[in-house]
Design a protein around this motif. Structure first.
Motif, PDB file in Angstrom:
ATOM      1  N   CYS A   1       9.572 -13.210-114.945  1.00  0.00           N
ATOM      2  CA  CYS A   1       9.543 -14.658-114.713  1.00  0.00           C
ATOM      3  C   CYS A   1      10.931 -15.194-114.372  1.00  0.00           C
ATOM      4  N   ALA A   2      11.968 -14.564-114.945  1.00  0.00           N
ATOM      5  CA  ALA A   2      13.335 -15.030-114.687  1.00  0.00           C
ATOM      6  C   ALA A   2      13.646 -14.972-113.187  1.00  0.00           C
ATOM      7  N   LEU A   3      13.167 -13.927-112.521  1.00  0.00           N
ATOM      8  CA  LEU A   3      13.415 -13.789-111.071  1.00  0.00           C
ATOM      9  C   LEU A   3      12.666 -14.858-110.281  1.00  0.00           C
ATOM     10  N   LYS A   4      11.462 -15.188-110.733  1.00  0.00           N
ATOM     11  CA  LYS A   4      10.652 -16.212-110.055  1.00  0.00           C
ATOM     12  C   LYS A   4      11.341 -17.570-110.167  1.00  0.00           C
ATOM     13  N   ILE A   5      11.884 -17.861-111.342  1.00  0.00           N
ATOM     14  CA  ILE A   5      12.581 -19.131-111.580  1.00  0.00           C
ATOM     15  C   ILE A   5      13.821 -19.214-110.670  1.00  0.00           C
ATOM     16  N   LYS A   6      14.518 -18.071-110.574  1.00  0.00           N
ATOM     17  CA  LYS A   6      15.717 -17.989-109.713  1.00  0.00           C
ATOM     18  C   LYS A   6      15.324 -18.194-108.244  1.00  0.00           C
ATOM     19  N   GLU A   7      14.265 -17.509-107.840  1.00  0.00           N
ATOM     20  CA  GLU A   7      13.807 -17.541-106.438  1.00  0.00           C
ATOM     21  C   GLU A   7      13.410 -18.966-106.029  1.00  0.00           C
ATOM     22  N   LEU A   8      12.724 -19.689-106.936  1.00  0.00           N
ATOM     23  CA  LEU A   8      12.271 -21.049-106.607  1.00  0.00           C
ATOM     24  C   LEU A   8      13.399 -22.069-106.736  1.00  0.00           C
ATOM     25  N   GLY A   9      14.480 -21.672-107.417  1.00  0.00           N
ATOM     26  CA  GLY A   9      15.654 -22.534-107.512  1.00  0.00           C
ATOM     27  C   GLY A   9      15.458 -23.816-108.302  1.00  0.00           C
ATOM     28  N   PHE A  10      14.911 -23.678-109.507  1.00  0.00           N
ATOM     29  CA  PHE A  10      14.799 -24.858-110.371  1.00  0.00           C
ATOM     30  C   PHE A  10      16.180 -25.460-110.604  1.00  0.00           C
ATOM     31  N   LYS A  11      16.213 -26.776-110.889  1.00  0.00           N
ATOM     32  CA  LYS A  11      17.483 -27.451-111.144  1.00  0.00           C
ATOM     33  C   LYS A  11      18.024 -27.034-112.516  1.00  0.00           C
TER      34      LYS A  11
END
Length: 341
Positions: free
Chosen positions: A87-97
């Motif tokens: 999930c950490a990679l998905k959060i990084k990929e989507l670029g949450f603030k």
């Protein structure tokens, strides 16, 4: 209560919806917030299915808002490839603030790695929000990974004069409201354990009947294999582990595991850890319960008392002198809750 705490509280509420269904995974909830509005939320339903963060992301209608949003999650996002990608990679990929984490994950596969992946991507991360509540939510998961044993709940019912049965014969002590509570408890926990005597005397099925949920894994301690094979504990309604000193074999849903009587409790804990059992209700008789009590091997105890019932003679309730954490009233029965300090 700060906004961060409010949203983590919501994450905890969401996560609790899956209690008893996510083993061996932890309970996790996630909320996505944009300009003070919740635009997505989700929780982990069961092992092998998407994690909380992914369910929350998928629920967002306008994905363009994600780079300006904060994602809240009750447990540190995972950093390893399991049945699902990290999930950490998905959060990084989507670029949450921003990412706000309740508790860090002590599991060796995560343990700070998820937070690091996100921080290294230049995303602001805050952790330790409502940390105690988030740890409490996953007390089973944390105990299992840190102590290498399941979270242990002792449970028994006793009469007003301290007996568990009348004249050593099975006796109904608790009322129907309490029975419902007990079935819910079974649905919420991973496994349930009884000894030879209880299995022979009561012939229990140990399944969930008066509540919603999954049947716990049944564990029978029966060194000499005295419990007859046609007893309910051997039916096909739940996975069953039979701890004995005679044989080691698996037949359908029944697994016989060989352990010697010497050094029994440490060996049992090692076996349950190996079987990936994260929590267990000890519903045994006096002898089984007393062994756990005397060895200080428990995390919670639930004692049901029917003060109006006097049985006068029979099996005495375990010797147990601990400070009560809380009491709940179920009609004419009281339930005492204890925590091992």
């Amino acid at each position: 209560m700060s906004n961060d705490e409010l949203y983590i509280k919501r994450c905890i509420e969401l996560a609790q919806k899956a209690l008893g269904k996510t083993y061996p995974n932890p309970l996790v909830g996630s909320v996505i917030v944009h300009n003070g509005n919740i635009i997505g939320e989700g929780y982990h339903h069961k092992a092998g299915q998407p994690h909380a963060e992914i369910n929350a992301i998928n629920s967002v209608e306008n994905k363009d808002l994600i780079p300006e949003s904060t994602i809240y999650v009750s447990l540190e996002p995972c950093a390893h490839y399991g049945k699902t990608p990290p999930c950490a990679l998905k959060i990084k990929e989507l670029g949450f603030k921003k990412v706000v984490i309740g508790a860090m994950d002590s599991h060796d596969k995560v343990n700070g790695k998820g937070k690091k992946i996100i921080q290294d991507a230049g995303i602001e991360v805050v952790s330790g929000i409502l940390e105690q509540e988030c740890i409490e939510l996953n007390k089973r998961f944390f105990t299992y990974h840190e102590k290498k044993r399941p979270y242990i709940i002792l449970k028994w019912a006793e009469s007003g004069d301290g007996f568990m049965d009348k004249d050593f014969k099975p006796t109904a002590i608790s009322n129907s409201l309490v029975n419902q509570f007990v079935h819910q408890l079974r649905a919420d926990e991973h496994a349930i354990l009884v000894g030879t005597q209880t299995a022979i005397n009561d012939n229990p099925g140990l399944t969930v009947r008066n509540a919603e949920g999954v049947n716990p894994i049944r564990i029978l301690i029966d060194f000499e294999l005295k419990v007859p094979g046609d007893f309910k504990i051997y039916n096909d309604e739940a996975q069953t582990l039979v701890i004995n000193s005679v044989k080691e074999e698996t037949e359908n849903n029944i697994k016989f595991i060989k352990i010697e009587k010497e050094n029994f409790l440490p060996d049992l804990m090692a076996t349950l850890y190996k079987e990936q059992i994260q929590s267990i209700i000890i519903e045994g008789g006096k002898y089984t319960l007393q062994q756990f009590i005397d060895n200080g091997l428990w995390d919670e105890a639930i004692v049901i008392k029917n003060d109006g019932l006097k049985l006068e003679n029979g099996t005495q309730a375990p010797e147990f002198t601990y400070i009560i954490d809380k009491i709940e009233k179920y009609s004419d029965n009281l339930i005492y809750f204890f925590r091992f300090q």
